[in-house]
Design an enzyme around this catalytic site. Structure first.
Site, PDB file in Angstrom:
ATOM      1  N   GLU A 132       0.819  -1.209   0.000  1.00 20.27           N
ATOM      2  CA  GLU A 132       0.000   0.000   0.000  1.00 20.27           C
ATOM      3  C   GLU A 132       0.863   1.275   0.000  1.00 20.27           C
ATOM      4  O   GLU A 132       0.593   2.222  -0.717  1.00 20.27           O
ATOM      5  CB  GLU A 132      -0.909  -0.026   1.243  1.00 20.27           C
ATOM      6  CG  GLU A 132      -1.776   1.194   1.455  1.00 20.27           C
ATOM      7  CD  GLU A 132      -2.989   1.232   0.533  1.00 20.27           C
ATOM      8  OE1 GLU A 132      -3.246   0.220  -0.138  1.00 20.27           O
ATOM      9  OE2 GLU A 132      -3.638   2.291   0.468  1.00 20.27           O
ATOM     10  N   ASP A 133       1.913   1.281   0.791  1.00 21.03           N
ATOM     11  CA  ASP A 133       2.631   2.537   1.045  1.00 21.03           C
ATOM     12  C   ASP A 133       4.036   2.635   0.454  1.00 21.03           C
ATOM     13  O   ASP A 133       4.701   3.656   0.627  1.00 21.03           O
ATOM     14  CB  ASP A 133       2.775   2.767   2.568  1.00 21.03           C
ATOM     15  CG  ASP A 133       1.434   2.985   3.241  1.00 21.03           C
ATOM     16  OD1 ASP A 133       0.477   3.330   2.518  1.00 21.03           O
ATOM     17  OD2 ASP A 133       1.347   2.801   4.457  1.00 21.03           O
TER      18      ASP A 133
END
Ligand code: MN
Length: 484
Positions: free
Chosen positions: A67-68
């Site tokens: 996700e990051d």
């Protein structure tokens, strides 16, 4: 620690995963100013404490990488295997769904029920939900670092979605911690009041508890029963809810401080119950045998409330260690006790030995397995509802709206916007025209039809069940009156 039995804490794979995550998150900071990596490592530790298997623990430390950071699922698959990749992918999808509720349009295009999509996207492996809960627990424990407006938002979501989810997975201790943490942000004043009230109560009952502990301890020793005893203190949030039920009268709540006795086997449970009843007077209707007849969620214990010669009212819970672990850790404990069986059965798509209230998980897994094989699943036939007091309905665009059970189309309309509520003339539910008097059901797709000529009607008040909608309608009626 229970988990140390099965887990080699410093396994090579785990170390590799930590280093992999550390490199991926390098340079990233949390709001608190700490290095970001502190968070995934904390999540990993929580999963270890819960006694989860190694794949889950590894997925825990990797859960934010896709996700990051620039890390991809295929990299994770290559390095840590298919299972870890599946778990991380599930957590990532779940985050996305929660963020926008629209990203899964390619997934299950035959339904717009995003909540179901979410469950099925992750449900092939329920461990995804468990990782998400560990993630939320760490975020709640560190919520103080965020700005107040964000704190309230996250705390509210925790009370409404994650604490009930923990409860649905029978994870009692987690539900309690999440709810108490959240409550301390949503209602700090009340939280402090109740906290003090509990502390005061505990202090007051300390003497009586010590006396009882000694009294019964002597008898247990005579009977050679191995036992552990502890005073059990109600959580702030459940006290808050209970007080609301009992007209705020704390004296009506017996079990504020109760005692828990943990013994080695079932026979000892009944033996202990017999001993307690031989020296104290049991209260009518307060003896419950959840060992012979477990609660729907699989909870087992003997409960009794007694009156001592000093006229003190004391509640006891008596259970074995295994029952205790299950009561506190729920589904996560099943992983520990059935780890081999469960982990294998996840891969083949079926869990056994689940309490009846968790059978929806099996249903979910069957659906997910079918989808994976490219088979069709009749979504409408699934009866999955995680939140018994809530329904989730959908706008035609697929946005999710949660409402209490029994909500009406006008409740939905006012939730979207007061204008839509005030101008409603009809409703389409799952594509068919229906009367505005049709109660909504879980999973319905609801479209409100409006007309410029419509005005809000006083008679609608009787049709609404949500306070929010009633309040908005009253405001509108008031405005109209003023104009006239
Ligand atoms: Mn996270």
């Amino acid at each position: 620690m229970v988990n140390s039995l099965k887990q080699n804490k410093d396994s090579k794979r785990k170390k590799e995963a930590i280093e992999f995550a550390r490199a991926a998150h390098k340079g990233q900071k949390r709001m608190s100013g700490e290095d970001f990596i502190v968070h995934p490592i904390a999540v990993m530790k929580i999963l270890e404490e819960w006694g989860m298997d190694e794949d889950t623990v590894i997925a825990g430390v990797l859960h934010d990488t896709v996700e990051d950071t620039s890390v991809t699922i295929s990299e994770i698959r290559e390095k840590f295997g298919e299972n870890v990749a599946f778990l991380v992918d599930g957590v990532t999808k779940m985050t996305k769904v929660r963020a926008g509720m629209r990203d899964l349009d390619t997934y299950l295009p035959e339904t717009r029920d995003n909540f179901l999509r979410l469950l099925i996207a992750t449900g092939a492996d329920i461990r995804v939900l468990i990782i998400k809960l560990a993630d939320r627990l760490n975020n709640m424990r560190t919520l103080a670092a965020l700005p107040p407006s964000t704190q309230k938002k996250i705390a509210t979501e925790t009370l409404e979605v994650f604490a009930p989810l923990a409860e649905r997975l029978n994870m009692g201790r987690l539900r309690m911690e999440l709810a108490d943490l959240a409550f301390s942000y949503t209602n700090p004043k009340r939280y402090k009041e109740l906290r003090e009230l509990i502390d005061e109560r505990v202090k007051k009952s300390k003497k009586k508890i010590d006396k009882i502990e000694k009294e019964i301890g002597d008898l247990f020793k005579k009977e050679k029963i191995k036992y552990e005893i502890s005073g059990r203190i109600k959580s702030v949030y459940s006290l808050h809810k209970k007080l609301a039920k009992h007209n705020q009268n704390i004296n009506e709540i017996y079990d504020l401080v109760a005692m828990r006795i943990i013994v080695e086997d079932v026979t000892s449970c009944y033996l202990v119950l017999g001993i307690l009843h031989s020296i104290y007077t049991p209260m009518n209707g307060r003896i419950k045998d959840y060992i012979a007849k477990p609660k729907q969620n699989g909870y087992q214990s003997l409960h009794t409330t007694v009156i001592t010669p000093d006229k003190d009212v004391v509640e006891f819970q008596i259970r074995t260690r295994e029952m205790h672990e299950y009561a506190e850790r729920g589904l996560a404990a099943s992983f520990y006790y059935n780890e081999q069986k469960l982990t294998e059965s996840y891969l083949t798509g079926k869990i056994q030995h689940l309490p009846t209230n968790l059978l929806w998980i099996t249903e979910l897994q069957e659906a997910a397995a079918k989808l994976k094989e490219g088979k069709k699943v009749d979504i409408r036939k699934l009866k999955i509802n995680l939140f018994s007091d809530k329904i989730f309905v959908y706008t035609p665009k697929g946005d999710i709206i949660d409402l209490p059970v029994g909500a009406m189309p006008l409740d939905f309309a006012y939730r979207l916007h007061s204008e839509i509520g005030g101008r409603a003339v009809g409703v389409k539910i799952n594509g068919a025209m229906k009367s505005l008097n049709t109660p909504l059901k879980h999973g319905d797709i609801v479209e409100i039809l409006t007309s410029k000529n419509q005005t809000p009607k006083e008679s609608w008040l009787a049709r609404l069940i949500t306070p929010h909608a009633k309040q908005k309608l009253r405001q509108q009626l008031h405005q109209i009156e003023k104009k006239d």
